[in-house]
Design a protein around this motif. Structure first.
Motif, PDB file in Angstrom:
ATOM      1  N   SER A 307      18.353  60.125   0.456  1.00  0.00           N
ATOM      2  CA  SER A 307      18.713  61.352  -0.256  1.00  0.00           C
ATOM      3  C   SER A 307      20.118  61.827   0.055  1.00  0.00           C
ATOM      4  CB  SER A 307      17.715  62.474   0.066  1.00  0.00           C
ATOM      5  OG  SER A 307      17.756  62.810   1.447  1.00  0.00           O
ATOM      6  N   GLU A 308      20.650  61.471   1.236  1.00  0.00           N
ATOM      7  CA  GLU A 308      21.992  61.900   1.631  1.00  0.00           C
ATOM      8  C   GLU A 308      22.737  60.714   2.251  1.00  0.00           C
ATOM      9  OE1 GLU A 308      23.316  64.892   1.258  1.00  0.00           O
ATOM     10  OE2 GLU A 308      21.593  66.192   0.839  1.00  0.00           O
ATOM     11  N   HIS A 309      23.933  60.411   1.739  1.00  0.00           N
ATOM     12  CA  HIS A 309      24.799  59.389   2.326  1.00  0.00           C
ATOM     13  C   HIS A 309      25.944  60.117   3.009  1.00  0.00           C
ATOM     14  CE1 HIS A 309      27.333  55.976   3.003  1.00  0.00           C
ATOM     15  NE2 HIS A 309      26.604  55.146   2.260  1.00  0.00           N
ATOM     16  N   TYR A 310      26.013  60.023   4.333  1.00  0.00           N
ATOM     17  CA  TYR A 310      26.971  60.802   5.105  1.00  0.00           C
ATOM     18  C   TYR A 310      28.245  60.032   5.454  1.00  0.00           C
ATOM     19  CZ  TYR A 310      24.446  65.181   5.923  1.00  0.00           C
ATOM     20  OH  TYR A 310      23.859  66.418   5.773  1.00  0.00           O
ATOM     21  N   ASN A 317      29.934  62.155  11.857  1.00  0.00           N
ATOM     22  CA  ASN A 317      28.918  62.090  10.801  1.00  0.00           C
ATOM     23  C   ASN A 317      27.511  62.084  11.363  1.00  0.00           C
ATOM     24  OD1 ASN A 317      30.835  62.136   8.786  1.00  0.00           O
ATOM     25  ND2 ASN A 317      30.934  59.907   8.575  1.00  0.00           N
ATOM     26  N   ALA A 321      24.424  64.751  10.630  1.00  0.00           N
ATOM     27  CA  ALA A 321      23.059  64.351  10.285  1.00  0.00           C
ATOM     28  C   ALA A 321      22.043  65.006  11.214  1.00  0.00           C
ATOM     29  CB  ALA A 321      22.933  62.835  10.327  1.00  0.00           C
ATOM     30  N   LEU A 324      21.466  68.648  10.207  1.00  0.00           N
ATOM     31  CA  LEU A 324      20.578  68.840   9.066  1.00  0.00           C
ATOM     32  C   LEU A 324      19.129  68.616   9.456  1.00  0.00           C
ATOM     33  CD1 LEU A 324      20.083  69.420   6.108  1.00  0.00           C
ATOM     34  CD2 LEU A 324      20.563  67.011   5.600  1.00  0.00           C
ATOM     35  N   ALA A 330      15.689  68.929   5.814  1.00  0.00           N
ATOM     36  CA  ALA A 330      16.040  67.617   5.275  1.00  0.00           C
ATOM     37  C   ALA A 330      14.988  67.148   4.280  1.00  0.00           C
ATOM     38  CB  ALA A 330      16.174  66.608   6.409  1.00  0.00           C
ATOM     39  N   ILE A 334      18.640  60.482   5.578  1.00  0.00           N
ATOM     40  CA  ILE A 334      20.091  60.544   5.706  1.00  0.00           C
ATOM     41  C   ILE A 334      20.574  59.190   6.214  1.00  0.00           C
ATOM     42  CG2 ILE A 334      22.026  61.752   6.773  1.00  0.00           C
ATOM     43  CD1 ILE A 334      19.945  63.994   7.460  1.00  0.00           C
TER      44      ILE A 334
END
Length: 343
Positions: A307-310, A317, A321, A324, A330, A334
């Motif tokens: 759902s999230e690309h950091y 980074n 993560a 979150l 979340a 991630i």
């Protein structure tokens, strides 16, 4: 090699402190026995990462490297390996008793490694090993739900929008005949859970039994409690049918198990690391599960829960993560991918 972690002097720092996770240069590991040496291409971050960071102080002079999900390329193999060879693209969740995957090179026992799904890129694949193994073992090994079975029965997934819930909902919907009911407290998370295949979504901010009654499903046969079990336990017991089964993965505050007696409810713990910690005779089951998950993903039966690309794998980074995840908001997984300056 580059690695990201913390030392004893950094232990206990809040995640918004730049020193909570930092970059180190460590010796390249050497594979022995059944180990693979993997060049790490992508990782994901799980609640266990934050729990270990907050709760495990390294020994003096030791660097604690976190991370229990990886996709990468086998660069070398120990003399007792038989499943993989250099050049293979693999995915795995590792062992909590060994250094983690937040490093350019990583050692892992081949019995808990699978061939990465060919249809997914590194980032999408990295979202799944730990949560996929956890969800599979909880459903099929712990709760002992049979694949293809469950017609007329139902499962309640508490915390269905998180990493484990996001794949467990898919497995239950696609591989069983159970009615799948997920819980979520925010509209965007509820939409996510429905999109993953849940037949119904209820609000775990309200009494679970009342929410189920509203659906016309007063009791369920199984509960997979993935978060805040202690908060929900009374309602879980109320919502389970007599002789139902409760599976959980979190670390709840103590609760009175005598609550389960009147209904003869059974309690089932799932810890994905157990097989690796104890090197159980069936340790290779995790290799087989990962192989089957990859096949299901390549067929389109399942989908990634990224759902999230950091961005790249870096201390900054990873701190983002962790922040979150610690917020409790979340959704899905991630992922971080690649190293600045290359591998």
């Amino acid at each position: 090699m580059k690695a990201i972690g913390y030392t004893a002097t950094q232990f206990g720092l809040p995640i918004d402190d730049a020193g909570a996770l930092t970059e180190f240069t460590l010796p390249d590991p050497v594979p022995r026995g059944r180990d693979l040496l993997v060049e790490v291409r992508a990782v994901s971050v799980n609640p266990v990462d934050t729990k270990v960071r907050r709760g495990t102080r390294p020994e003096a002079g030791e660097t604690k490297v976190l991370g229990w999900d990886a996709v990468g390329i086998v660069r070398a193999a120990g003399p007792e390996t038989s499943v993989f060879k250099p050049g293979d693209r693999v995915w795995y969740a590792g062992s909590i008793t060994r250094p983690g995957t937040n490093s350019q090179l990583h050692l892992v026992d081949e019995r808990i490694v699978g061939h990465a799904p060919a249809s997914l890129d590194d980032a999408a694949a990295a979202a799944l090993p730990l949560t996929g193994l956890t969800a599979w073992e909880l459903l099929f090994d712990r709760l002992r739900i049979e694949r293809g079975a469950g017609a007329g029965q139902s499962i309640l997934v508490v915390g269905a929008g998180g990493g484990v819930g996001s794949i467990l909902v898919q497995l239950a919907r696609q591989l069983t005949q159970l009615t799948v009911i997920g819980t979520a407290s925010r509209p965007q998370t509820a939409d996510w859970v429905r999109d993953l295949g849940a037949h119904h979504v209820i609000d775990h901010g309200r009494p679970l039994s009342a929410e189920l009654s509203r659906l016309g499903i007063p009791q369920v046969d199984y509960v997979a409690s993935l978060t805040q079990t202690d908060r929900h336990i009374a309602e879980i017991v109320e919502s389970l049918r007599p002789q139902g089964r409760l599976g959980l993965i979190d670390d709840p505050a103590p609760f009175d198990v005598r609550m389960l007696k009147r209904k003869a409810l059974s309690l089932h713990w799932e810890l994905m690391f157990t097989r690796a910690i104890y090197e159980t005779p069936d340790m290779i089951a995790q290799h087989l599960i990962l192989e089957e998950l990859a096949a299901l993903l390549d067929k389109g039966t399942l989908r990634s829960t990224l759902s999230e690309h950091y961005g790249t794998i870096s201390a900054a980074n990873l701190r983002r993560a962790h922040t979150l995840i610690e917020s409790g908001t979340a959704r899905g997984k991630i992922v971080l991918e690649g190293w600045e300056g290359g591998a």
